[in-house]
Design an enzyme around this catalytic site. Structure first.
Site, short mmCIF file in Angstrom:
data_model
loop_
_atom_site.label_atom_id
_atom_site.label_comp_id
_atom_site.label_asym_id
_atom_site.label_seq_id
_atom_site.Cartn_x
_atom_site.Cartn_y
_atom_site.Cartn_z
N CYS A 80 0.89 -1.26 -0.09
CA CYS A 80 0.18 -0.04 0.00
C CYS A 80 1.05 1.32 -0.06
O CYS A 80 1.88 1.38 0.54
CB CYS A 80 -0.93 -0.02 1.28
SG CYS A 80 -1.82 -1.24 1.33
N CYS A 156 -3.34 -7.99 7.15
CA CYS A 156 -3.27 -7.40 6.05
C CYS A 156 -4.53 -6.69 5.81
O CYS A 156 -5.66 -7.34 5.76
CB CYS A 156 -2.77 -8.04 4.75
SG CYS A 156 -2.96 -6.98 3.37
N GLN A 273 -10.77 -10.98 -11.36
CA GLN A 273 -10.51 -9.57 -10.66
C GLN A 273 -10.42 -9.76 -9.22
O GLN A 273 -11.19 -10.50 -8.63
CB GLN A 273 -11.57 -8.68 -10.87
CG GLN A 273 -11.67 -8.39 -12.31
CD GLN A 273 -10.76 -7.32 -13.17
OE1 GLN A 273 -9.92 -6.79 -12.33
NE2 GLN A 273 -10.83 -7.24 -14.35
N TYR A 302 -8.68 -10.69 -24.27
CA TYR A 302 -8.01 -10.90 -23.10
C TYR A 302 -9.30 -11.15 -22.06
O TYR A 302 -9.52 -10.45 -21.09
CB TYR A 302 -7.40 -9.65 -22.58
CG TYR A 302 -6.09 -9.26 -23.63
CD1 TYR A 302 -4.84 -9.54 -23.37
CD2 TYR A 302 -6.52 -8.23 -24.64
CE1 TYR A 302 -4.02 -9.26 -24.29
CE2 TYR A 302 -5.76 -8.00 -25.36
CZ TYR A 302 -4.31 -8.19 -25.39
OH TYR A 302 -3.24 -8.03 -26.04
N GLU A 323 -8.37 -15.48 -25.18
CA GLU A 323 -7.41 -15.56 -24.00
C GLU A 323 -6.54 -16.63 -24.36
O GLU A 323 -6.48 -17.64 -24.86
CB GLU A 323 -8.57 -16.04 -22.73
CG GLU A 323 -7.87 -16.53 -21.38
CD GLU A 323 -6.87 -15.51 -20.97
OE1 GLU A 323 -7.28 -14.36 -20.77
OE2 GLU A 323 -5.89 -15.92 -20.55
N ASP A 371 -9.23 -6.00 -22.54
CA ASP A 371 -8.77 -5.77 -21.10
C ASP A 371 -7.39 -6.55 -21.14
O ASP A 371 -7.14 -7.39 -20.39
CB ASP A 371 -10.06 -6.41 -20.23
CG ASP A 371 -9.71 -6.49 -18.86
OD1 ASP A 371 -8.69 -5.87 -18.49
OD2 ASP A 371 -10.49 -6.91 -18.21
N CYS A 398 -5.78 -1.52 -16.62
CA CYS A 398 -5.22 -1.34 -15.20
C CYS A 398 -3.93 -0.45 -15.13
O CYS A 398 -3.23 -0.50 -14.18
CB CYS A 398 -4.85 -2.98 -14.60
SG CYS A 398 -3.64 -3.88 -15.53
#
Ligand code: SAH
Length: 442
Positions: A80, A156, A273, A302, A323, A371, A398
């Site tokens: 993070c 976490c 995801q 994808y 894919e 994607d 992303c």
């Protein structure tokens, strides 16, 4: 500027990774953990020609957007980067980051829609992959930022809590048995949020993990929601976590999750995801951007295990999913069947070869949705998309840097119409973006 110098600096901006940028006598100084507008005492650690890297020693004038990180090791762990930012400031940072990238490449572009953030941005991940190591005893933790030293943790705060408990259980189990599994390298845990099913993947150098059967039964007894335990054999010394060989230690080696109206089968190796709450938001936006009326032929490039494909199929005449991972395609086919979706077809292959196939077979596509992984689209795929020339292109990304790069390369034939960031990765600098492009020229 000298190494070890102490300076009072003001942060004026952020890097792409949320590191504060300060300016001082012609130098750009990067300081982790500092917020824009803050004045701080900084120790200079490293000096290059025009750049320097400083360590935050003391915040003299704190920003109103500063919050105390929830995790005690937030500053050391590489996971993070933004826990010291309030939720609204994280959103603002990501919004500005995406906007800035588009501003830099495009003379004009539509306004970036307000980022969609999570209501409760904690314990949201459904997948953890944690390195294990025997030092004195068996230990696990995330890597310290920019290193391979393990930083132990118990909780976490972005992981689901079952995964925190399972990791601790595995460590305690070996400790109590006085056994040191020196070849245990990683433990992966996947949780299906809707069904609560859990999968544990033990990545080991050889195919016999010490006390393998005992550990399996202990885990199943302690965590009744565990449905699959799989041993993965990885002998290689590279950075890839999973090896090719999977040995199921339970009857089942997959779990099932529900997303929207569909049930999805999840295998040890296939992509799913990591934030299921925001995945639904992302998919809904992607489908909305596709503007389907029911007669379209759509390509989901994808496609992973076919999640977006099934959502698109509800609104289109026909959907093709492509894919590269054969296991994911097997799952995708099983998912289509178990959800009684018959207007989808899944093909295993490399994206750039698949798009050539559609050109050669003269299959007309009204919409292409892509994607891709972080590196974005390659030149061949981009060229093929322009040749296929669908009316609309929906780009799910992303990594906004490669997204903007690719949108720019498509500019000749496609216009950016909508830009929607979605915060899938709260507390980190990562941001997901969906873009709608429509064809301007034939
Ligand atoms: N759309 C899916 C998966 C996205 S992740 C979802 O939302 O779940 C990106 C996917 O691209 C992964 O499943 C990965 O296996 C696949 N992939 C990576 N490189 C590829 C390539 N060259 N050709 C086709 N697929 C690829």
């Amino acid at each position: 500027m000298q190494k070890n110098e102490r300076l009072i600096l003001t942060a004026v901006d952020y890097s792409e990774q949320g590191v504060a940028v300060c300016k001082y006598e012609g130098f750009v100084v990067f300081v982790k953990g500092m917020l824009v507008g803050e004045v701080a005492d900084v120790l200079i650690m490293r000096v290059n020609t025009r750049q320097a890297f400083g360590r935050l020693m003391e915040v003299i004038e704190p920003s109103k957007d500063r919050v105390e990180p929830r995790c005690p090791i937030a500053y050391q762990c590489g996971g993070c980067q933004l826990q010291h930012m309030s939720a609204s400031h994280q959103a603002e940072f990501k919004q500005k980051h995406v906007t800035h990238l588009f501003d830099r490449q495009f003379a004009t572009h539509p306004e970036v829609l307000p980022i969609i953030s999570m209501e409760d941005p904690w314990f949201y991940r459904n997948k953890s992959q944690v390195p294990f190591e025997v030092k004195e005893e068996l230990e696990y933790g995330y890597y310290r930022a920019h290193s391979h030293t393990i930083l132990p943790f118990e909780t976490c705060y972005i992981q689901n809590d079952e995964s925190n408990q399972i990791l601790k259980f595995i460590k305690d189990f070996y400790f109590e048995q006085s056994v040191k599994p020196v070849d245990l390298r990683h433990v992966l845990i996947k949780k299906a949020f809707a069904t609560e099913q859990l999968m544990v993947i033990l990545v080991h150098k050889t195919k016999t993990l010490p006390l393998m059967n005992e550990l399996t039964s202990a885990l199943l007894t302690q965590f009744p929601k565990i449905k699959a335990i799989v041993l993965n054999v990885n002998k290689k010394e590279d950075n890839v976590i999973l090896g090719d060989k999977f040995i199921p230690l339970t009857l089942e080696s997959t779990i099932e999750d529900r997303l929207g109206d569909f049930t999805f089968k999840i295998s040890p190796s296939s992509f799913y995801q990591v934030n299921p709450v925001q995945a639904k938001v992302l998919y809904d936006n992607a489908v909305k951007f596709a503007q389907l009326k029911g007669m379209e032929t759509v390509l989901d490039l994808y496609s992973g295990i076919g999640t977006i494909s099934l959502f698109l199929a509800q609104k289109a005449k026909k959907v093709y999913g492509v894919e590269i991972n054969p296991q994911a395609i097997e799952d995708a086919k099983a998912n289509a069947e178990s959800n009684h979706v018959s207007n989808v077809e899944f093909l295993v292959g490399d994206a750039k070869e698949a798009v050539r196939y559609f050109i050669e077979e003269k299959i007309h596509l009204d919409v292409i949705l892509v994607d891709p992984p972080r590196k974005g689209l390659d030149k061949d795929t981009l060229d093929a998309i322009m040749t296929l020339s669908p009316d609309r292109l929906v780009y799910v990304s992303c990594d906004p840097s490669t997204l903007v790069r690719d949108c720019k390369l498509l500019e000749e034939t496609y216009t950016v119409e909508l830009i929607q960031p979605v915060d899938m990765f709260a507390q980190t600098y990562h941001v997901e973006t969906v873009v709608l492009m429509s064809r301007t020229k034939k």
